[in-house]
Design an enzyme around this catalytic site. Sequence first.
Site, PDB file in Angstrom:
ATOM      1  N   SER A  48      42.183  37.640  36.774  1.00 27.50           N
ATOM      2  CA  SER A  48      40.574  37.552  36.396  1.00 27.50           C
ATOM      3  C   SER A  48      38.978  38.084  37.106  1.00 27.50           C
ATOM      4  O   SER A  48      38.262  38.036  36.650  1.00 27.50           O
ATOM      5  CB  SER A  48      40.676  36.065  35.886  1.00 27.50           C
ATOM      6  N   ASN A  49      39.012  38.420  38.790  1.00 26.83           N
ATOM      7  CA  ASN A  49      38.605  38.060  38.773  1.00 26.83           C
ATOM      8  C   ASN A  49      37.999  40.381  39.007  1.00 26.83           C
ATOM      9  O   ASN A  49      36.926  40.357  38.946  1.00 26.83           O
ATOM     10  CB  ASN A  49      38.069  38.359  40.272  1.00 26.83           C
ATOM     11  N   LYS A 172      51.502  32.408  40.560  1.00 24.11           N
ATOM     12  CA  LYS A 172      50.210  31.918  40.587  1.00 24.11           C
ATOM     13  C   LYS A 172      49.177  30.469  40.753  1.00 24.11           C
ATOM     14  O   LYS A 172      49.126  31.244  38.593  1.00 24.11           O
ATOM     15  CB  LYS A 172      48.667  33.304  40.721  1.00 24.11           C
TER      16      LYS A 172
END
Length: 310
Positions: A48-49, A172
């Site tokens: 997402s980063n 994750k």
Amino acid sequence: MSKAPPPGYYVPAVLFFHDNEEIDIPAYKAHILRLAQGGVTGILVQGSNGEAQHLSHDERKQAIKLARDTLNENGFQDVLVIAGTGAQSTRETKKLCVDAKEAGATHVLVLTPSTWAPQMTTENIIRFHREVADASPIPYMIYNFPVVTAGIDLDSDTIATLAEHPNIVGTKLSCGNVGKLHRLTSRFPSSQFAVFAGKSEIFLHGLLSGSAGTIAALVNIIPKVHGHLYKLYSEGKTAEAMDLQGRMGHADWAAQKIGGIGGIKAIVSKNFEYGGIMVRGPLKVVSPDALQNNKYYAAIEDLIALEKSL
């Protein structure tokens, strides 16, 4: 049987852009190199980063290849590259998994589609992940992050059902649910199904519950500190590790409050002499000049000082 990624600490790397929003290749490569030098076990490209949803297919493939090439060129052949390959259709997700292998990734990490959240029943979620895992040419991990999937939060029963698939090798958990993590680690050895904490604020809690480690945004800023905590845990120095975990929890919260991806870029740019602050809209740019007046920044400064001493 497909192999799970090894235990350790991984980083969902941010991707740097020029002011015109083109990929800043020198800054990105400098970041990948600093993370590798910080001892990370692997790089997650397009977590997402990494602003995956803001990139074209060609850019996603380019970012994976740049990471792999940078590691290879600098003697870090053993550092893994995991690729985020989530998309809103089964067909596109399969294509991105093939692209990831071609670009040099060893594993893929896949979000549950969320555009049609009301239709994502447990049965449909399981069907989606199994179909893509069947088609993926490299081992497959499930990415559970309700914040970016319209609130869809896979429970431990659903993830455990998927863990029985021969090509699904890990997860994750950015939901931050330690109970869920522990239920999974108590059912599957990490060598079969690796469960990673998705936030630095539960890195040690996850390790104490049998996790394979963490894949967390804060590693972008302080990779060596994460390595230090992992070493303290491995040496049985639990009290010291818990003290450091407390400081890390404050820093993780601070990074979120300062501005998420934009904040991470601003902090890296201010403290490590590379990288710009551009993000692709609708994300918001954070100015490095504003950090000093932010009440949360002191918690991160504290650990950057430790990072630079290690």
